[in-house]
Design an enzyme around this catalytic site. Structure first.
Site, PDB file in Angstrom:
ATOM      1  N   MET A  26       0.840  -1.201   0.000  1.00  0.00           N
ATOM      2  CA  MET A  26       0.000   0.000   0.000  1.00  0.00           C
ATOM      3  C   MET A  26       0.879   1.256   0.000  1.00  0.00           C
ATOM      4  SD  MET A  26      -3.414  -0.955   2.107  1.00  0.00           S
ATOM      5  CE  MET A  26      -2.782  -0.723   3.752  1.00  0.00           C
ATOM      6  N   TYR A  28       4.063   4.011   0.862  1.00  0.00           N
ATOM      7  CA  TYR A  28       4.737   4.605   2.016  1.00  0.00           C
ATOM      8  C   TYR A  28       5.772   3.605   2.531  1.00  0.00           C
ATOM      9  CZ  TYR A  28       5.145   8.580   5.039  1.00  0.00           C
ATOM     10  OH  TYR A  28       5.610   9.723   5.640  1.00  0.00           O
ATOM     11  N   HIS A  33       9.111  -3.479   3.572  1.00  0.00           N
ATOM     12  CA  HIS A  33       8.720  -3.687   2.172  1.00  0.00           C
ATOM     13  C   HIS A  33       9.948  -4.023   1.320  1.00  0.00           C
ATOM     14  CE1 HIS A  33       5.514  -0.654   3.438  1.00  0.00           C
ATOM     15  NE2 HIS A  33       4.788  -1.678   3.054  1.00  0.00           N
ATOM     16  N   LYS A 145       4.838  -9.916   9.456  1.00  0.00           N
ATOM     17  CA  LYS A 145       4.231  -8.830  10.247  1.00  0.00           C
ATOM     18  C   LYS A 145       2.714  -8.955  10.276  1.00  0.00           C
ATOM     19  CE  LYS A 145       3.392  -4.655  11.888  1.00  0.00           C
ATOM     20  NZ  LYS A 145       2.437  -4.038  11.041  1.00  0.00           N
ATOM     21  N   ASP A 146       2.118  -9.260   9.125  1.00  0.00           N
ATOM     22  CA  ASP A 146       0.663  -9.422   9.032  1.00  0.00           C
ATOM     23  C   ASP A 146       0.358 -10.918   8.982  1.00  0.00           C
ATOM     24  OD1 ASP A 146      -0.282  -6.511   8.640  1.00  0.00           O
ATOM     25  OD2 ASP A 146       1.398  -6.720   7.274  1.00  0.00           O
ATOM     26  N   GLN A 149      -2.924 -12.295   7.664  1.00  0.00           N
ATOM     27  CA  GLN A 149      -3.010 -12.044   6.217  1.00  0.00           C
ATOM     28  C   GLN A 149      -2.308 -13.154   5.425  1.00  0.00           C
ATOM     29  OE1 GLN A 149      -2.764  -8.056   4.227  1.00  0.00           O
ATOM     30  NE2 GLN A 149      -0.637  -8.635   4.005  1.00  0.00           N
ATOM     31  N   SER A 181       6.204  -0.237  10.230  1.00  0.00           N
ATOM     32  CA  SER A 181       4.857  -0.140   9.674  1.00  0.00           C
ATOM     33  C   SER A 181       4.657   1.275   9.151  1.00  0.00           C
ATOM     34  CB  SER A 181       3.824  -0.428  10.761  1.00  0.00           C
ATOM     35  OG  SER A 181       2.541  -0.002  10.352  1.00  0.00           O
ATOM     36  N   ARG A 183       2.083   2.815   9.382  1.00  0.00           N
ATOM     37  CA  ARG A 183       1.244   3.489  10.382  1.00  0.00           C
ATOM     38  C   ARG A 183       2.064   4.030  11.561  1.00  0.00           C
ATOM     39  NH1 ARG A 183      -2.907  -0.626   8.788  1.00  0.00           N
ATOM     40  NH2 ARG A 183      -4.682   0.579   8.031  1.00  0.00           N
TER      41      ARG A 183
HETATM   42  P1  AMP Z   1       1.408  -2.909   3.448  1.00  0.00           P
HETATM   43  O1  AMP Z   1       1.978  -1.861   2.561  1.00  0.00           O
HETATM   44  O2  AMP Z   1       1.328  -2.518   4.891  1.00  0.00           O
HETATM   45  O3  AMP Z   1       0.117  -3.499   2.912  1.00  0.00           O
HETATM   46  O4  AMP Z   1       2.461  -4.113   3.427  1.00  0.00           O
HETATM   47  C1  AMP Z   1       2.846  -4.724   2.220  1.00  0.00           C
HETATM   48  C2  AMP Z   1       3.589  -5.984   2.535  1.00  0.00           C
HETATM   49  O5  AMP Z   1       4.736  -5.690   3.317  1.00  0.00           O
HETATM   50  C3  AMP Z   1       2.740  -6.973   3.363  1.00  0.00           C
HETATM   51  O6  AMP Z   1       2.988  -8.297   2.918  1.00  0.00           O
HETATM   52  C4  AMP Z   1       3.251  -6.750   4.753  1.00  0.00           C
HETATM   53  O7  AMP Z   1       3.085  -7.875   5.603  1.00  0.00           O
HETATM   54  C5  AMP Z   1       4.719  -6.476   4.491  1.00  0.00           C
HETATM   55  N1  AMP Z   1       5.310  -5.765   5.616  1.00  0.00           N
HETATM   56  C6  AMP Z   1       4.818  -4.670   6.252  1.00  0.00           C
HETATM   57  N2  AMP Z   1       5.604  -4.320   7.298  1.00  0.00           N
HETATM   58  C7  AMP Z   1       6.602  -5.243   7.337  1.00  0.00           C
HETATM   59  C8  AMP Z   1       7.741  -5.434   8.194  1.00  0.00           C
HETATM   60  N3  AMP Z   1       7.985  -4.635   9.205  1.00  0.00           N
HETATM   61  N4  AMP Z   1       8.547  -6.488   7.925  1.00  0.00           N
HETATM   62  C9  AMP Z   1       8.305  -7.328   6.891  1.00  0.00           C
HETATM   63  N5  AMP Z   1       7.259  -7.184   6.037  1.00  0.00           N
HETATM   64  C10 AMP Z   1       6.419  -6.153   6.269  1.00  0.00           C
END
Ligand code: AMP
Length: 286
Positions: A26, A28, A33, A145-146, A149, A181, A183
């Protein structure tokens, strides 16, 4: 690096590549990532990343409108990471007038994030399915992390016979243990100082597990006690569950997923840790 906003143009560009690694995001972007991007690049060479803040996975009172966005910076980071294709559609491209098909995963809605966020995993599964259909990757990379999911996405891929292998990679943390994150940018300085208590709680339970504790409730209580030391942190749930079914455990005989969600003011944070052996077919292949 090609940056593409439409499905047709993406399909055309993708056709020039063979096996492809894919990281849905998503935006940022942070080092979490980028660790997924790096794994994809090492495994395949050719790498695609999507940047799409997916409205269907946010509840009506959640942070869709204020979710942080910085496309210019994201593209700079992805270019530096050697990404080949970026898919960054507008909302109307993925959800045009008349869109009306959703994937339901009722078992996910009963527990953890699914119970706390109605419709969240339907939105996640629907958008991931659409992205996998558009991108046609050999492997798609998700972060531990998720944790729930990853369980939901694996189930969807298995149930719908999608020809993509799902790879799960470890959580990347700040130096003080806070899971990275997008967030985290919402946190005030005082909240940011308190936030590493999530990981400290998980580590405390891990230490008790290493010392021989196998009682699920004792481990939940250990985490709750650590969280209680930070008055700014309001726990939403603390879970010690089976890593595959996500059912709460009474006794831990095959390891467990420790997970929690808390509020710091209006900011909601989650974190987790896997205990014990990781099933090769299961929650992690890192
Ligand atoms: P998001 O942009 O939050 O939807 O995350 C995109 C992908 O990055 C998802 O598969 C998340 O689980 C992964 N992700 C987010 N934060 C982390 C982190 N701290 N370490 C590893 N993967 C992450």
């Amino acid at each position: 690096m090609q940056v593409i906003a439409t499905i047709d143009a993406f399909r055309q560009a993708r056709a020039a590549f063979g096996p492809l690694g894919f990281v849905p995001t998503m935006g940022y972007l942070h080092a979490g990532h980028l660790s997924l991007v790096e794994r994809a690049r090492q495994a395949h060479g050719a790498t695609a990343v999507s940047i799409f803040v997916n409205p269907t996975q946010f509840g009506p009172h959640e942070d869709f409108a204020r979710y942080p966005r910085d496309m210019e910076r994201d593209l700079r980071l992805l270019e530096g990471a050697g990404v080949d294709l970026v898919f960054a559609p507008a909302v109307g491209e993925l959800y045009p007038e008349g869109f009306g098909t959703y994937i339901l995963i009722p078992s996910a809605d009963q527990v953890l994030e699914g119970a706390a966020r109605p419709d969240h995993f339907s939105g996640v599964a629907t958008v991931v399915c659409k992205l996998l259909n558009i991108v046609q990757p050999t492997r798609a990379y998700f972060g531990q992390k998720d944790a729930q999911q990853t369980v939901v996405v694996r189930q969807m891929v298995r149930d719908l016979n999608l020809p993509t292998t799902i790879v799960v990679a470890p959580t990347v943390r700040e130096a003080d243990g806070l899971a990275m994150s997008s967030r985290n940018t919402y946190l005030t300085p005082a909240q940011r100082t308190a936030a590493p208590v999530l990981y400290r709680g998980l580590l405390a339970a891990q230490a008790r597990y290493a010392a021989g504790e196998r009682d699920g409730e004792a481990l939940r209580q250990t985490i709750r006690e650590v969280l209680a030391r930070e008055p700014l942190v309001r726990p939403e749930y603390v879970s010690v569950a089976d890593p595959l079914t996500l059912r709460e455990l009474v006794d831990l005989d095959h390891g467990a997923l420790l997970s929690l969600a808390v509020r710091l003011g209006t900011v909601r944070l989650i974190d987790n840790l896997v205990l014990g052996p990781v099933d090769p077919k299961g929650s992690g292949n890192f």
